[in-house]
Write a protein that holds these residues in place. Structure first.
Motif, PDB file in Angstrom:
ATOM      1  N   MET A   1      43.750  29.955  33.450  1.00 39.44           N
ATOM      2  CA  MET A   1      43.880  30.565  34.776  1.00 39.44           C
ATOM      3  C   MET A   1      44.135  32.070  34.665  1.00 39.44           C
ATOM      4  SD  MET A   1      46.546  29.625  37.829  1.00 39.44           S
ATOM      5  CE  MET A   1      46.045  27.913  37.790  1.00 39.44           C
ATOM      6  N   LYS A   2      44.986  32.447  33.706  1.00 39.14           N
ATOM      7  CA  LYS A   2      45.275  33.865  33.513  1.00 39.14           C
ATOM      8  C   LYS A   2      44.011  34.636  33.165  1.00 39.14           C
ATOM      9  CE  LYS A   2      48.258  36.947  30.843  1.00 39.14           C
ATOM     10  NZ  LYS A   2      49.304  37.035  29.797  1.00 39.14           N
ATOM     11  N   HIS A   3      43.157  34.016  32.354  1.00 37.66           N
ATOM     12  CA  HIS A   3      41.897  34.666  31.967  1.00 37.66           C
ATOM     13  C   HIS A   3      41.003  34.881  33.196  1.00 37.66           C
ATOM     14  CE1 HIS A   3      38.202  35.574  29.788  1.00 37.66           C
ATOM     15  NE2 HIS A   3      37.610  34.615  30.475  1.00 37.66           N
ATOM     16  N   HIS A   4      40.900  33.887  34.050  1.00 34.79           N
ATOM     17  CA  HIS A   4      40.061  34.013  35.244  1.00 34.79           C
ATOM     18  C   HIS A   4      40.610  35.089  36.189  1.00 34.79           C
ATOM     19  CE1 HIS A   4      37.768  30.673  33.889  1.00 34.79           C
ATOM     20  NE2 HIS A   4      38.688  29.766  34.152  1.00 34.79           N
ATOM     21  N   MET A   5      41.927  35.165  36.317  1.00 36.13           N
ATOM     22  CA  MET A   5      42.509  36.187  37.169  1.00 36.13           C
ATOM     23  C   MET A   5      42.261  37.585  36.594  1.00 36.13           C
ATOM     24  SD  MET A   5      46.097  34.336  38.277  1.00 36.13           S
ATOM     25  CE  MET A   5      46.617  35.749  39.246  1.00 36.13           C
ATOM     26  N   LYS A   6      42.342  37.700  35.273  1.00 35.05           N
ATOM     27  CA  LYS A   6      42.076  38.997  34.634  1.00 35.05           C
ATOM     28  C   LYS A   6      40.624  39.404  34.827  1.00 35.05           C
ATOM     29  CE  LYS A   6      42.451  41.355  30.170  1.00 35.05           C
ATOM     30  NZ  LYS A   6      42.838  41.207  28.733  1.00 35.05           N
ATOM     31  N   GLN A   7      39.710  38.468  34.612  1.00 35.49           N
ATOM     32  CA  GLN A   7      38.295  38.777  34.814  1.00 35.49           C
ATOM     33  C   GLN A   7      37.992  39.034  36.284  1.00 35.49           C
ATOM     34  OE1 GLN A   7      37.594  39.449  31.464  1.00 35.49           O
ATOM     35  NE2 GLN A   7      35.558  38.846  32.198  1.00 35.49           N
ATOM     36  N   GLY A   8      38.663  38.299  37.161  1.00 34.77           N
ATOM     37  CA  GLY A   8      38.481  38.529  38.583  1.00 34.77           C
ATOM     38  C   GLY A   8      38.934  39.919  38.999  1.00 34.77           C
ATOM     39  N   TRP A   9      40.023  40.390  38.410  1.00 33.66           N
ATOM     40  CA  TRP A   9      40.481  41.746  38.716  1.00 33.66           C
ATOM     41  C   TRP A   9      39.478  42.783  38.205  1.00 33.66           C
ATOM     42  CZ3 TRP A   9      43.588  44.017  41.907  1.00 33.66           C
ATOM     43  CH2 TRP A   9      43.930  45.361  41.694  1.00 33.66           C
ATOM     44  N   ARG A  10      38.902  42.526  37.039  1.00 34.75           N
ATOM     45  CA  ARG A  10      37.899  43.451  36.504  1.00 34.75           C
ATOM     46  C   ARG A  10      36.700  43.533  37.440  1.00 34.75           C
ATOM     47  NH1 ARG A  10      33.225  43.001  33.736  1.00 34.75           N
ATOM     48  NH2 ARG A  10      33.411  40.732  33.741  1.00 34.75           N
ATOM     49  N   LEU A  11      36.281  42.396  37.973  1.00 36.09           N
ATOM     50  CA  LEU A  11      35.175  42.399  38.924  1.00 36.09           C
ATOM     51  C   LEU A  11      35.563  43.081  40.236  1.00 36.09           C
ATOM     52  CD1 LEU A  11      33.820  38.766  38.402  1.00 36.09           C
ATOM     53  CD2 LEU A  11      32.704  40.890  37.709  1.00 36.09           C
ATOM     54  N   THR A  12      36.806  42.894  40.657  1.00 38.12           N
ATOM     55  CA  THR A  12      37.262  43.502  41.904  1.00 38.12           C
ATOM     56  C   THR A  12      37.239  45.016  41.817  1.00 38.12           C
ATOM     57  OG1 THR A  12      38.690  41.587  42.345  1.00 38.12           O
ATOM     58  CG2 THR A  12      39.185  43.617  43.537  1.00 38.12           C
ATOM     59  N   VAL A  13      37.697  45.552  40.703  1.00 33.92           N
ATOM     60  CA  VAL A  13      37.736  47.006  40.534  1.00 33.92           C
ATOM     61  C   VAL A  13      36.335  47.605  40.631  1.00 33.92           C
ATOM     62  CG1 VAL A  13      38.233  48.836  38.857  1.00 33.92           C
ATOM     63  CG2 VAL A  13      39.863  46.979  39.201  1.00 33.92           C
ATOM     64  N   LYS A  14      35.326  46.855  40.194  1.00 32.36           N
ATOM     65  CA  LYS A  14      33.956  47.355  40.244  1.00 32.36           C
ATOM     66  C   LYS A  14      33.323  47.218  41.627  1.00 32.36           C
ATOM     67  CE  LYS A  14      32.959  46.509  35.363  1.00 32.36           C
ATOM     68  NZ  LYS A  14      32.053  45.860  34.374  1.00 32.36           N
ATOM     69  N   HIS A  15      34.071  46.682  42.591  1.00 33.45           N
ATOM     70  CA  HIS A  15      33.550  46.499  43.945  1.00 33.45           C
ATOM     71  C   HIS A  15      34.459  47.155  44.978  1.00 33.45           C
ATOM     72  CE1 HIS A  15      31.391  43.313  41.752  1.00 33.45           C
ATOM     73  NE2 HIS A  15      30.473  43.428  42.683  1.00 33.45           N
ATOM     74  N   MET A  16      35.015  48.303  44.647  1.00 35.83           N
ATOM     75  CA  MET A  16      35.932  48.970  45.561  1.00 35.83           C
ATOM     76  C   MET A  16      35.237  49.415  46.845  1.00 35.83           C
ATOM     77  SD  MET A  16      38.809  48.626  44.175  1.00 35.83           S
ATOM     78  CE  MET A  16      39.788  49.671  45.247  1.00 35.83           C
ATOM     79  N   HIS A  17      33.971  49.811  46.747  1.00 32.41           N
ATOM     80  CA  HIS A  17      33.269  50.224  47.963  1.00 32.41           C
ATOM     81  C   HIS A  17      33.061  49.036  48.907  1.00 32.41           C
ATOM     82  CE1 HIS A  17      30.200  48.705  45.258  1.00 32.41           C
ATOM     83  NE2 HIS A  17      29.350  48.627  46.261  1.00 32.41           N
ATOM     84  N   ILE A  18      32.838  47.836  48.340  1.00 31.73           N
ATOM     85  CA  ILE A  18      32.727  46.639  49.177  1.00 31.73           C
ATOM     86  C   ILE A  18      34.084  46.307  49.795  1.00 31.73           C
ATOM     87  CG2 ILE A  18      32.124  44.189  49.187  1.00 31.73           C
ATOM     88  CD1 ILE A  18      30.212  44.717  46.936  1.00 31.73           C
ATOM     89  N   LEU A  19      35.155  46.567  49.046  1.00 35.84           N
ATOM     90  CA  LEU A  19      36.501  46.367  49.581  1.00 35.84           C
ATOM     91  C   LEU A  19      36.707  47.205  50.838  1.00 35.84           C
ATOM     92  CD1 LEU A  19      39.504  45.510  49.464  1.00 35.84           C
ATOM     93  CD2 LEU A  19      39.852  47.375  47.826  1.00 35.84           C
ATOM     94  N   ILE A  20      36.264  48.442  50.815  1.00 32.84           N
ATOM     95  CA  ILE A  20      36.414  49.312  51.983  1.00 32.84           C
ATOM     96  C   ILE A  20      35.595  48.782  53.159  1.00 32.84           C
ATOM     97  CG2 ILE A  20      36.003  51.641  52.859  1.00 32.84           C
ATOM     98  CD1 ILE A  20      36.539  52.663  50.019  1.00 32.84           C
ATOM     99  N   VAL A  21      34.369  48.318  52.878  1.00 36.38           N
ATOM    100  CA  VAL A  21      33.530  47.771  53.943  1.00 36.38           C
ATOM    101  C   VAL A  21      34.195  46.550  54.583  1.00 36.38           C
ATOM    102  CG1 VAL A  21      31.326  46.634  54.422  1.00 36.38           C
ATOM    103  CG2 VAL A  21      31.379  48.669  52.976  1.00 36.38           C
ATOM    104  N   LEU A  22      34.704  45.634  53.766  1.00 34.76           N
ATOM    105  CA  LEU A  22      35.336  44.431  54.299  1.00 34.76           C
ATOM    106  C   LEU A  22      36.632  44.756  55.037  1.00 34.76           C
ATOM    107  CD1 LEU A  22      34.800  41.950  51.320  1.00 34.76           C
ATOM    108  CD2 LEU A  22      33.517  42.109  53.454  1.00 34.76           C
ATOM    109  N   PHE A  23      37.371  45.738  54.541  1.00 30.94           N
ATOM    110  CA  PHE A  23      38.599  46.145  55.228  1.00 30.94           C
ATOM    111  C   PHE A  23      38.286  46.700  56.617  1.00 30.94           C
ATOM    112  CE2 PHE A  23      41.405  49.796  56.190  1.00 30.94           C
ATOM    113  CZ  PHE A  23      42.557  49.084  56.501  1.00 30.94           C
ATOM    114  N   LEU A  24      37.275  47.560  56.711  1.00 31.32           N
ATOM    115  CA  LEU A  24      36.897  48.122  58.005  1.00 31.32           C
ATOM    116  C   LEU A  24      36.362  47.045  58.943  1.00 31.32           C
ATOM    117  CD1 LEU A  24      35.186  51.460  56.902  1.00 31.32           C
ATOM    118  CD2 LEU A  24      37.449  51.166  57.925  1.00 31.32           C
TER     119      LEU A  24
END
Length: 276
Positions: A1-24
């Motif tokens: 589980m820790k590995h998946h969360m770490k990889q998930g965070w790595r993927l999240t960091v590469k999608h910061m512009h999508i984060l802004i779109v979803l937040f708006l």
């Protein structure tokens, strides 16, 4: 589980512009929905007869409200507007999901050139949108049976304790049904965005329900702890700082949502044939 969360965070960091779109998207949706409901409810509540009304005045208010809701067309334009807003959300949300899921697949597969959000919408919306609609319909289906019985229990229960004892088991079952459907269809949408056939996704998705649920629970606990911390900070530091903290919390909640989806996608992908 820790590995998946770490990889998930790595993927999240590469999608910061999508984060802004979803937040708006969530911010604007919540703002317009709040303003619309406020414009409807506030004028009705202003007719309530004072803070300590007599029993007859209060009864007259509720009788008038019942008459206007049931015997006139007052509610129709509001109902149609809410249905229109719901239909718009039912279209926009799966489009955003298609773009995000396809982009997660592209980046996790080592694709060059960053994310592929818009490309994912164009390529995958026809596969993701029906799955999202099917999930929504199946989630709401028990309401056809539960809501009439809940209303009967509300009208016939002599106390709130008895009402809770009657309604909570059914409510908990409905909640569990919704969670299981969400996890199942999330795996199906991952498969659709990754080019997997629906048959293969259906065969493999049930085996992933437990690990996906575990990841959801851990990240939900993180989100709940963050919410409690923000609420405590808002009580300590009132004013402009509290407003800023609240807005940052909504941004952080969107971040946690993408992190949860990215972690679940990594878990789903690691259980596919030929994966690492």
């Amino acid at each position: 589980m820790k590995h998946h969360m770490k990889q998930g965070w790595r993927l999240t960091v590469k999608h910061m512009h999508i984060l802004i779109v979803l937040f708006l998207y969530q911010l604007l949706w919540g703002f317009f929905l709040y303003r619309y409901v406020d414009s409807v409810v506030t004028p009705l509540l202003e007719r309530y007869p004072g803070t300590l009304p007599s029993e007859s005045a209060s009864g007259l208010f509720w009788a008038e409200a019942q008459f206007r809701l049931l015997k006139t067309s007052l509610v129709q334009p509001y109902a149609w507007t809410l249905l229109g807003m719901l239909a718009l959300r039912m279209i926009v949300t799966p489009l955003l999901n298609a773009g995000l899921f396809y982009s997660l697949h592209h980046v996790s597969a080592g694709g060059d050139g960053g994310s592929r959000f818009m490309q994912g919408i164009r390529r995958c919306w026809k596969r993701v949108l029906p799955l999202y609609w099917c999930e929504t319909l199946l989630t709401l289906a028990p309401a056809w049976w539960l809501l009439p019985r809940g209303l009967d229990a509300l009208l016939s229960s002599p106390s709130m304790l008895e009402l809770a004892q009657t309604a909570l088991p059914w409510g908990a079952g409905w909640l569990l049904w919704g969670v299981l459907l969400h996890l199942l269809f999330l795996a199906l949408q991952f498969g659709a965005a990754s080019g997997q056939s629906l048959t293969d996704s259906l065969l493999r998705a049930p085996r992933l329900l437990l690990p996906l649920a575990a990841l959801s629970l851990v990240l939900w606990l993180i989100a709940a702890a963050s919410g409690l911390a923000v609420s405590g900070a808002s009580l300590l530091w009132a004013g402009l700082l509290a407003i800023m903290i609240q807005q940052l919390y909504h941004f952080g909640r969107t971040l946690l949502g993408i992190w949860s989806v990215a972690s679940q996608f990594d878990c789903w992908q690691s259980n596919q044939p030929g994966s690492r």
